[in-house]
Design a protein around this motif. Structure first.
Motif, short mmCIF file in Angstrom:
data_model
loop_
_atom_site.label_atom_id
_atom_site.label_comp_id
_atom_site.label_asym_id
_atom_site.label_seq_id
_atom_site.Cartn_x
_atom_site.Cartn_y
_atom_site.Cartn_z
N ASN A 147 0.81 -1.22 0.00
CA ASN A 147 0.00 0.00 0.00
C ASN A 147 0.84 1.26 0.00
N PHE A 148 2.09 1.19 0.51
CA PHE A 148 2.92 2.38 0.64
C PHE A 148 4.08 2.38 -0.36
N MET A 149 4.00 1.53 -1.39
CA MET A 149 5.09 1.46 -2.38
C MET A 149 4.93 2.50 -3.49
N ARG A 150 3.71 2.97 -3.71
CA ARG A 150 3.47 3.93 -4.78
C ARG A 150 4.27 5.22 -4.54
N GLY A 151 4.94 5.69 -5.60
CA GLY A 151 5.69 6.93 -5.52
C GLY A 151 7.14 6.76 -5.11
N ARG A 152 7.52 5.56 -4.63
CA ARG A 152 8.89 5.36 -4.20
C ARG A 152 9.80 5.08 -5.40
N ASN A 185 -1.90 -13.07 -5.86
CA ASN A 185 -3.11 -12.37 -5.42
C ASN A 185 -3.16 -10.92 -5.89
N MET A 186 -2.22 -10.51 -6.74
CA MET A 186 -2.17 -9.13 -7.18
C MET A 186 -2.64 -9.01 -8.63
N THR A 187 -3.22 -7.87 -8.96
CA THR A 187 -3.63 -7.60 -10.33
C THR A 187 -2.44 -7.09 -11.14
N LYS A 235 2.37 -3.69 -11.78
CA LYS A 235 3.02 -2.62 -12.53
C LYS A 235 3.49 -1.52 -11.58
N THR A 236 2.68 -1.21 -10.57
CA THR A 236 3.07 -0.21 -9.57
C THR A 236 4.37 -0.60 -8.88
N ILE A 237 4.51 -1.89 -8.53
CA ILE A 237 5.71 -2.35 -7.84
C ILE A 237 6.91 -2.37 -8.78
#
Length: 462
Positions: free
Chosen positions: A369-374, A388-390, A395-397
């Motif tokens: 949840n807190f990986m976005r923007g890093r 379990n991820m879409t 892609k965000t990770i």
């Protein structure tokens, strides 16, 4: 293409929640959005969940597409040609006023939203004949109800599915029957440093060949991986069967050749993304952690290890967890602690060794949840249980990986806990197919359960 030849697609709400810009993916065909779908999106957009963001994106996208149109044009359909440069959609987008259907034109009674959408599809099927009208929904029960009510064409949304059956998912390797060298007639060999490179004819290998695919034979006389290929030839880097089985990381050696291939990919610094699939107990997490510790502590190639995963509820929720972010993530990342405990099982003071290594390797537990923007630099990121991820979450990770960062994704498609994902729609399946011919990634499906004979029997028979 004439209007009679084009089709009409009616989208259910879950399609726009699954992919907010889905209405732009139907090429020359027309798309109808029932008014009930807009009402459901409006009700969802204020919820305090991730799905509300997708609802808002879908509403904005529809508004941008229809903002300059008159009410009459919206009812008849607005051309999507202005999006053709980006999406290739040339059909029309229309809002269908299903709330205006009178009782004598309704097939399924009741106030349920699914029934209203099905009634709209049935009415369009009759009104727009002989054009083909198709209801698109990811709701299996709704597809059954629609067919039972007389809808001729009902489909799932498959634009994001790169394979039709999970058995076609890339394993990352190919096994040659018999002896590899006995089947080779023409081979050019050269050395690059300590590596031997063989150029062989394309016809002697399986139909599907891609970069970093492992090739080995039944006779154990050859083991290598593809480093370059074209329609006529394939370049193979000779890895050696015995050399691969003899490798080790943080005291761990491969128990079978599948683990040997995984270890080779994990320890290869030229590979930025390693995708490990396989059944429970095959050693995915243990190998990933052992290789990470080897490259951070022993070799000093990377500076730290970041471990993360999403947090679905398997059973009943246990409520809020106390503590810092890492303390909250600890119950979810028990597999990492189990693996660390196993790697140091022979130490005199196991707990002290684990604490020392966690500080030495700078192991951090982080929430997705807190990986976005890093922007993560010079690190190894282990993403566990990523079945379990879409695709958008993955892609965000993946896009967080900065210079000198290696990402390891582990997952078992037989253990999906999400109610909205299947092995075909899982983000893990999507990225395995997307990255299979990328020179900076490698995929290995680890066959066989090494955990115990009990786990092996359960995996095969339950």
């Amino acid at each position: 293409m004439t209007e009679k030849m084009t089709k009409i697609y009616i989208l259910d709400t879950n399609i726009l929640l699954h992919e907010p810009f889905a209405f732009l993916n139907f090429q020359e065909h027309d798309v109808f959005i029932p008014m009930t779908v807009l009402e459901e999106l409006d009700a969802i957009k204020d919820r305090k969940k991730d799905v509300s963001r997708d609802a808002r994106i879908a509403i904005r996208a529809l508004e941008d597409s229809l903002k300059d149109a008159t009410p009459e044009e919206i009812a008849d359909g607005v051309s999507m040609k202005r999006y053709s440069t980006e999406h290739g959609s040339t059909g029309k987008l229309a809002i269908y006023p299903d709330h205006l259907l009178t009782q004598d034109r309704v097939t399924l009674p009741g106030p349920e939203n699914d029934n209203r959408i099905i009634n709209a599809a049935l009415h369009l099927q009759q009104d727009k004949a002989p054009r083909t009208v198709i209801l698109v929904t990811k709701d299996i029960n709704m597809r059954l109800k629609a067919k039972g009510a007389g809808m001729e064409r009902v489909e799932d949304y498959r634009t994001d599915q790169l394979i039709s059956d999970i058995k076609y998912l890339s394993t990352g390797y190919a096994e040659i029957k018999g002896d590899f060298w006995s089947q080779i007639t023409n081979c050019e060999s050269e050395t690059e440093g300590r590596d031997a490179i063989h150029t062989v004819e394309r016809s002697v290998l399986p139909k599907t060949v891609f970069i970093n695919q492992y090739i080995f034979d039944e006779a154990h006389s050859f083991a290598g991986k593809v480093i370059e290929h074209n329609d006529e030839t394939v370049k193979l880097k000779d890895l050696g069967f015995d050399r691969m089985m003899g490798r080790h990381a943080w005291g761990i050696s491969p128990k079978n050749f599948h683990q040997a291939m995984a270890m080779d990919a994990l320890l290869d610094t030229h590979i930025d993304l390693v995708l490990l699939t396989g059944p429970a107990g095959s050693g995915k997490t243990l190998l990933a952690l052992a290789a990470a510790l080897e490259m951070v502590v022993e070799q000093g190639i990377y500076e730290k290890i970041i471990v993360t995963r999403n947090t679905p509820e398997i059973a009943e929720s246990i409520g809020f967890l106390p503590g810092t972010e890492e303390e909250k993530m600890a119950p979810w990342l028990g597999a990492i602690n189990d693996s660390l405990d196993f790697l140091h099982r022979h130490d005199e003071c196991r707990e002290s060794s684990m604490r020392y290594i966690m500080e030495k390797a700078n192991i951090q537990f982080k929430s997705v949840n807190f990986m976005r923007g890093r922007s993560i630099q010079k690190s190894i990121v282990i993403l566990d249980e990523c079945q379990n991820m879409t695709s958008s979450q993955l892609k965000t990770i993946i896009t967080r990986a900065g210079e000198g960062t290696k990402l390891i994704c582990c997952g078992n498609l037989a253990q999906i806990d999400s109610n909205y994902l299947s092995p075909l729609t899982s983000g893990l399946t999507y990225i395995v197919e997307c990255f299979k011919d990328f020179e900076g990634s490698a995929t290995v499906h680890i066959a066989g359960v090494m955990r115990s004979r009990l786990a092996s029997f359960a995996e095969k028979n339950l």
